[in-house]
Scaffold this motif. Sequence first.
Motif, PDB file in Angstrom:
ATOM      1  N   PHE A 116       0.874  -1.170   0.000  1.00  0.00           N
ATOM      2  CA  PHE A 116       0.000   0.000   0.000  1.00  0.00           C
ATOM      3  C   PHE A 116       0.909   1.217   0.000  1.00  0.00           C
ATOM      4  O   PHE A 116       1.956   1.201   0.635  1.00  0.00           O
ATOM      5  CB  PHE A 116      -0.869   0.011   1.264  1.00  0.00           C
ATOM      6  CG  PHE A 116      -1.703  -1.232   1.398  1.00  0.00           C
ATOM      7  CD1 PHE A 116      -2.994  -1.269   0.919  1.00  0.00           C
ATOM      8  CD2 PHE A 116      -1.172  -2.373   1.992  1.00  0.00           C
ATOM      9  CE1 PHE A 116      -3.744  -2.432   1.026  1.00  0.00           C
ATOM     10  CE2 PHE A 116      -1.925  -3.530   2.109  1.00  0.00           C
ATOM     11  CZ  PHE A 116      -3.222  -3.561   1.621  1.00  0.00           C
ATOM     12  N   PHE A 117       0.529   2.275  -0.696  1.00  0.00           N
ATOM     13  CA  PHE A 117       1.406   3.441  -0.753  1.00  0.00           C
ATOM     14  C   PHE A 117       0.624   4.738  -0.677  1.00  0.00           C
ATOM     15  O   PHE A 117      -0.546   4.808  -1.051  1.00  0.00           O
ATOM     16  CB  PHE A 117       2.286   3.406  -2.005  1.00  0.00           C
ATOM     17  CG  PHE A 117       1.540   3.261  -3.302  1.00  0.00           C
ATOM     18  CD1 PHE A 117       1.191   4.371  -4.048  1.00  0.00           C
ATOM     19  CD2 PHE A 117       1.193   2.000  -3.773  1.00  0.00           C
ATOM     20  CE1 PHE A 117       0.504   4.228  -5.239  1.00  0.00           C
ATOM     21  CE2 PHE A 117       0.509   1.857  -4.972  1.00  0.00           C
ATOM     22  CZ  PHE A 117       0.161   2.975  -5.708  1.00  0.00           C
ATOM     23  N   ALA A 118       1.293   5.748  -0.135  1.00  0.00           N
ATOM     24  CA  ALA A 118       0.694   7.078  -0.002  1.00  0.00           C
ATOM     25  C   ALA A 118       1.695   8.121  -0.462  1.00  0.00           C
ATOM     26  O   ALA A 118       2.886   8.016  -0.181  1.00  0.00           O
ATOM     27  CB  ALA A 118       0.315   7.346   1.448  1.00  0.00           C
ATOM     28  N   LEU A 119       1.190   9.105  -1.159  1.00  0.00           N
ATOM     29  CA  LEU A 119       1.929  10.310  -1.522  1.00  0.00           C
ATOM     30  C   LEU A 119       1.060  11.468  -1.026  1.00  0.00           C
ATOM     31  O   LEU A 119       0.242  11.999  -1.781  1.00  0.00           O
ATOM     32  CB  LEU A 119       2.131  10.414  -3.041  1.00  0.00           C
ATOM     33  CG  LEU A 119       2.966   9.318  -3.672  1.00  0.00           C
ATOM     34  CD1 LEU A 119       2.833   9.347  -5.191  1.00  0.00           C
ATOM     35  CD2 LEU A 119       4.417   9.482  -3.269  1.00  0.00           C
ATOM     36  N   PRO A 120       1.174  11.838   0.245  1.00  0.00           N
ATOM     37  CA  PRO A 120       0.260  12.841   0.807  1.00  0.00           C
ATOM     38  C   PRO A 120       0.249  14.133  -0.009  1.00  0.00           C
ATOM     39  O   PRO A 120       1.291  14.646  -0.400  1.00  0.00           O
ATOM     40  CB  PRO A 120       0.824  13.082   2.206  1.00  0.00           C
ATOM     41  CG  PRO A 120       1.544  11.815   2.523  1.00  0.00           C
ATOM     42  CD  PRO A 120       2.128  11.358   1.231  1.00  0.00           C
ATOM     43  N   HIS A 121      -0.973  14.625  -0.267  1.00  0.00           N
ATOM     44  CA  HIS A 121      -1.098  15.896  -0.975  1.00  0.00           C
ATOM     45  C   HIS A 121      -1.840  16.921  -0.142  1.00  0.00           C
ATOM     46  O   HIS A 121      -1.790  18.104  -0.442  1.00  0.00           O
ATOM     47  CB  HIS A 121      -1.740  15.722  -2.353  1.00  0.00           C
ATOM     48  CG  HIS A 121      -3.034  14.966  -2.332  1.00  0.00           C
ATOM     49  ND1 HIS A 121      -4.221  15.555  -2.058  1.00  0.00           N
ATOM     50  CD2 HIS A 121      -3.274  13.654  -2.538  1.00  0.00           C
ATOM     51  CE1 HIS A 121      -5.176  14.633  -2.097  1.00  0.00           C
ATOM     52  NE2 HIS A 121      -4.631  13.473  -2.388  1.00  0.00           N
ATOM     53  N   ASP A 122      -2.546  16.504   0.889  1.00  0.00           N
ATOM     54  CA  ASP A 122      -3.119  17.433   1.864  1.00  0.00           C
ATOM     55  C   ASP A 122      -3.363  16.691   3.168  1.00  0.00           C
ATOM     56  O   ASP A 122      -3.317  15.466   3.221  1.00  0.00           O
ATOM     57  CB  ASP A 122      -4.377  18.128   1.343  1.00  0.00           C
ATOM     58  CG  ASP A 122      -5.549  17.188   1.116  1.00  0.00           C
ATOM     59  OD1 ASP A 122      -5.787  16.300   1.953  1.00  0.00           O
ATOM     60  OD2 ASP A 122      -6.249  17.348   0.110  1.00  0.00           O
ATOM     61  N   GLU A 123      -3.596  17.457   4.209  1.00  0.00           N
ATOM     62  CA  GLU A 123      -3.788  16.855   5.525  1.00  0.00           C
ATOM     63  C   GLU A 123      -5.230  16.467   5.791  1.00  0.00           C
ATOM     64  O   GLU A 123      -5.505  15.707   6.707  1.00  0.00           O
ATOM     65  CB  GLU A 123      -3.318  17.831   6.611  1.00  0.00           C
ATOM     66  CG  GLU A 123      -1.839  18.109   6.549  1.00  0.00           C
ATOM     67  CD  GLU A 123      -1.385  19.112   7.601  1.00  0.00           C
ATOM     68  OE1 GLU A 123      -1.920  19.080   8.716  1.00  0.00           O
ATOM     69  OE2 GLU A 123      -0.501  19.911   7.284  1.00  0.00           O
ATOM     70  N   SER A 129      -3.072   4.017  -1.760  1.00  0.00           N
ATOM     71  CA  SER A 129      -3.477   3.296  -2.969  1.00  0.00           C
ATOM     72  C   SER A 129      -2.917   1.885  -2.923  1.00  0.00           C
ATOM     73  O   SER A 129      -1.908   1.622  -2.267  1.00  0.00           O
ATOM     74  CB  SER A 129      -2.967   4.008  -4.221  1.00  0.00           C
ATOM     75  OG  SER A 129      -3.584   5.262  -4.352  1.00  0.00           O
ATOM     76  N   VAL A 130      -3.614   1.003  -3.626  1.00  0.00           N
ATOM     77  CA  VAL A 130      -3.176  -0.379  -3.765  1.00  0.00           C
ATOM     78  C   VAL A 130      -3.444  -0.793  -5.205  1.00  0.00           C
ATOM     79  O   VAL A 130      -4.437  -0.381  -5.808  1.00  0.00           O
ATOM     80  CB  VAL A 130      -3.881  -1.314  -2.748  1.00  0.00           C
ATOM     81  CG1 VAL A 130      -5.386  -1.359  -2.961  1.00  0.00           C
ATOM     82  CG2 VAL A 130      -3.285  -2.715  -2.781  1.00  0.00           C
ATOM     83  N   ARG A 131      -2.543  -1.574  -5.765  1.00  0.00           N
ATOM     84  CA  ARG A 131      -2.710  -2.075  -7.125  1.00  0.00           C
ATOM     85  C   ARG A 131      -3.572  -3.345  -7.074  1.00  0.00           C
ATOM     86  O   ARG A 131      -3.198  -4.310  -6.412  1.00  0.00           O
ATOM     87  CB  ARG A 131      -1.357  -2.385  -7.750  1.00  0.00           C
ATOM     88  CG  ARG A 131      -0.468  -1.177  -7.867  1.00  0.00           C
ATOM     89  CD  ARG A 131       0.840  -1.509  -8.574  1.00  0.00           C
ATOM     90  NE  ARG A 131       1.777  -0.418  -8.507  1.00  0.00           N
ATOM     91  CZ  ARG A 131       1.679   0.736  -9.144  1.00  0.00           C
ATOM     92  NH1 ARG A 131       0.643   0.956  -9.907  1.00  0.00           N
ATOM     93  NH2 ARG A 131       2.589   1.666  -9.020  1.00  0.00           N
TER      94      ARG A 131
END
Length: 188
Positions: A116-123, A129-131
């Motif tokens: 699972f991965f995150a690229l935070p863009h706001d708080e 996301s997961v493929r």
Amino acid sequence: MEETNARRRVEPAHEDVHAGEPGTRARCLPQPWMRDAFRLDGSLRDIRVLDTTRVEWIAVLERLRVAADETEVEHPYSALDPVRPAFADLFRVWADEPEGRGTSFAFRARFGAVWFFALPHDEEEIEFSVRPESVLDEAGVASVLRFLAEVATAGRRRAVMTGETVRYAPGMPTLISHDPVTGLTSHI
């Protein structure tokens, strides 16, 4: 459960999809809801917790760092530990300091064989996301359910898995959700 066709040949009643790469396993999701939730349609699945603050983000990342089988953090901030930064410091630099403006950081967590991965863009919205192609079988689905429960519990709010979008919109179909208050997980 298996089905017998007109020629009396037994065929699996589930989707078998091979990713086509050497060493990959066939995909076997036996339940219809699993096949629907993780349909290979070229998009990611997003796991979200809405109406959050920095405090919930930090709580979720700290819990995942402990609960996951493996985690990774990547960031461009020279003042922070390159491998294991404190999440409070990471958010402070990212959101509050000139060094962090226009940049972000990446967080990845592995549960079982699923990343699972995150690229935070706001708080204000936690998003991972997961493929779907990484969810090969019931063990993969169990990893997603465990991840969803960990995120909801740490964030103290309902977590939902949806199809990939830029922002969540009310009324968007929820594929799976977990409510930390009731402890119930539901799916399509």
